[in-house]
Structure formats: C-alpha cells, structure tokens
Design an enzyme around this catalytic site. Structure first.
Site, PDB file in Angstrom:
ATOM      1  N   ILE A 130       0.928  -1.024   0.034  1.00 52.15           N
ATOM      2  CA  ILE A 130      -0.042   0.174  -0.122  1.00 52.15           C
ATOM      3  C   ILE A 130       0.844   1.243  -0.126  1.00 52.15           C
ATOM      4  O   ILE A 130       2.031   1.335   0.796  1.00 52.15           O
ATOM      5  CB  ILE A 130      -1.006   0.039   1.248  1.00 52.15           C
ATOM      6  CG1 ILE A 130      -2.106   1.205   1.213  1.00 52.15           C
ATOM      7  CG2 ILE A 130      -0.042  -0.245   2.352  1.00 52.15           C
ATOM      8  CD1 ILE A 130      -2.977   1.180   2.281  1.00 52.15           C
ATOM      9  N   SER A 131       0.602   2.195  -0.981  1.00 52.01           N
ATOM     10  CA  SER A 131       1.614   3.292  -0.911  1.00 52.01           C
ATOM     11  C   SER A 131       1.614   4.220   0.168  1.00 52.01           C
ATOM     12  O   SER A 131       0.590   4.318   0.914  1.00 52.01           O
ATOM     13  CB  SER A 131       1.196   4.170  -2.358  1.00 52.01           C
ATOM     14  OG  SER A 131       1.082   3.100  -3.546  1.00 52.01           O
TER      15      SER A 131
END
Length: 287
Positions: A130-131
């Site tokens: 997840i960024s």
C-alpha cells in the site's frame, strides 16, 4: 501500430532533466504562506469531524472509529496525518478531507495497524504494498488540478492497480465514479472484502489486465496507476478523455522511476515528468 509514450531519456538511458519542470506549480502554497496551509488543514479536519471521523457523506460504514477499533486509531490520528501531508505541500482541501475520512488501518493487516498512519508503504501480500499516504495524496492532488467539474468533483476515474482498495476508497470521495482494475485475483478478492462494508455505490472493482484499461467505461476524466513501466500503454491514453489527465510512474532503462503527468489536450498529448518515486513494476496478464 501506435507507439507507446516514453519518458524523455538522455543518451545514457537516464531520465533527462529536459522538460522535467511541471507546467503547473508543484507546491500549491506559493504566495499564500502558512496561514493558507493552516486554514486548509482546519477545513479538512472539520470535514472529518463533521462526518463522525469516517466520512459519512460518502462512506456508510457500519462501525465507528476509536475504542471499537481496538487500537485507538480514531479521527484525531488521521487528523495528525492530514496535518503532516499539508506540511509536506499537499494543500488541496478536498484531497486532505478525503485522506482524513478513510480509515487506512482497515486496509492493512492487524499486526501493522499501528503503523497505518505513518508516512510509509506497508506490505499487503502477494508481493505488493500500500503506497505511502504522501504519495497517494500527491497523485490525487495532481489529478484534481484543473479536472474538477462544476460540483468540485472529478468525473469518471480509472485506477490501474486496486491493491488492497485503499486508494479506491479515497477516490470515492473525489470522483463521481471509480473503475478500479487489479490483475492479481488474491488482491482483487482482498479489496472486495475490505470495501464491502463501506457500500461505495460509485466504486466498481474489476479483475483483469490493467495494461488494456477498461474500454467499456471510457472516456475517463482521469487515470491513475500504481505501477510503473518504461512506457504508458497506448490503451490508457486512448481511453483518456480530451481534457483529461493521467498520473503514473515511468521508469528508465536502469529501473529508476519518476512521476509522470500526461494531459490529453485538443492539440495532442502533453507529458511532464516530476519527482522520483518508487512503485512496483507494471506487468501484463492476470494471476
């Protein structure tokens, strides 16, 4: 045969500095000072607070933040994240409000929940991450610039790389409609499970090869990609509406990536390279 768009490289195969300046301000606080940042964060915080901490204008969540989470990860924690984002230069009030409304810790493994609001990427399984919140906010702010309709929202958006579903949830606050594609069945199923309790009527999850985009939903006002290759797939620009914007990472021959903004204008395609980023490689096929 149409040639895929490629970033400007120099003779050594590195990203060239030529044309790397954005055609729009990288920071939005030019000439406005700290008071503008403070007002913007305050507006975003009010939006989070007025929505009970979980964005009830758009997200109809069956649970409440705070003690029921078991981690004390309530709206105050997200408000601190929003303040940090503003300090880093993300000042679009709509983006900050959307980031403050979505409970990021519900999209990561329980063991990592206490790290959910740190500015770091986290593993979500299947070799994906997840960024960072700052990267998500930065890319969404770039989409927002000049693309909102009279209601102040983005139009129809195509997301390449659903991942765990977090960015799609944030996009649901900003866009009238979101089509989100994932090539890995395991992640597609995980995103569906994560998003199901939110009952987001304007988010459509698609399992398929994102390299081909989703022609049935085109044209799109905006396209955003969470993976980077050496070229932008032709299908993406073909499915981008005139006046639309695409934000995605691009990499050079050495694998170094830079954030690219591509605008489809009546005169053709305009490409701008911004800061260095690090995303997973763009791949074709499903798995």
């Amino acid at each position: 045969m149409k040639t895929p768009l490629k970033p400007p490289f120099d003779s050594a195969g590195k990203l060239s500095s030529a044309g790397s300046r954005p055609a729009f301000p990288v920071q939005l606080n030019s000439g406005k000072g700290n008071s503008f940042a403070t007002k913007t964060v305050a507006a975003a915080a009010r939006a989070t607070s007025n929505n009970g901490g979980n964005g009830q204008n758009d997200l109809k969540k069956p649970f409440q933040p705070g003690a029921s989470d078991g981690f004390g990860l309530d709206s105050a924690v997200r408000a601190r994240m929003v303040r940090r984002l503003a300090e880093q230069g993300v000042l679009d009030a709509r983006v900050l409000a959307a980031m403050g409304a979505v409970q990021r810790h519900h999209f990561v493994d329980t063991a990592l929940a206490n790290m959910a609001y740190e500015d770091t990427s986290l593993p979500i399984g299947f070799g994906q991450t997840i960024s960072k919140p700052s990267v998500v906010a930065r890319m969404l702010e770039l989409l927002q610039q000049g693309l909102t309709d009279a209601s102040g929202r983005l139009g129809r958006v195509l997301e390449i790389g659903t991942g765990c579903g977090y960015q799609a949830a944030v996009l649901s606050h900003l866009a009238t409609e979101v089509y989100s594609m994932e090539r890995l069945r395991g992640l597609h199923d995980k995103a569906r499970e994560n998003l199901r309790p939110l009952r987001l009527a304007n988010v459509h999850l698609l399992f398929g090869d994102g390299m081909h985009g989703f022609a049935k939903g085109a044209p799109y006002a905006a396209i955003i990609a969470a993976a980077g290759g050496e070229a932008i797939p032709p299908a993406w620009t073909e499915q981008l509406a005139v006046g639309g914007r695409l934000v995605a990472p691009l990499q050079d021959a050495s694998g170094a990536q830079a954030l690219a903004v591509i605008d489809r204008t009546p005169q053709g395609i305009r490409q701008t390279l911004l800061e260095a980023v690090h995303f997973v490689p763009l791949k074709s096929g499903i798995g």
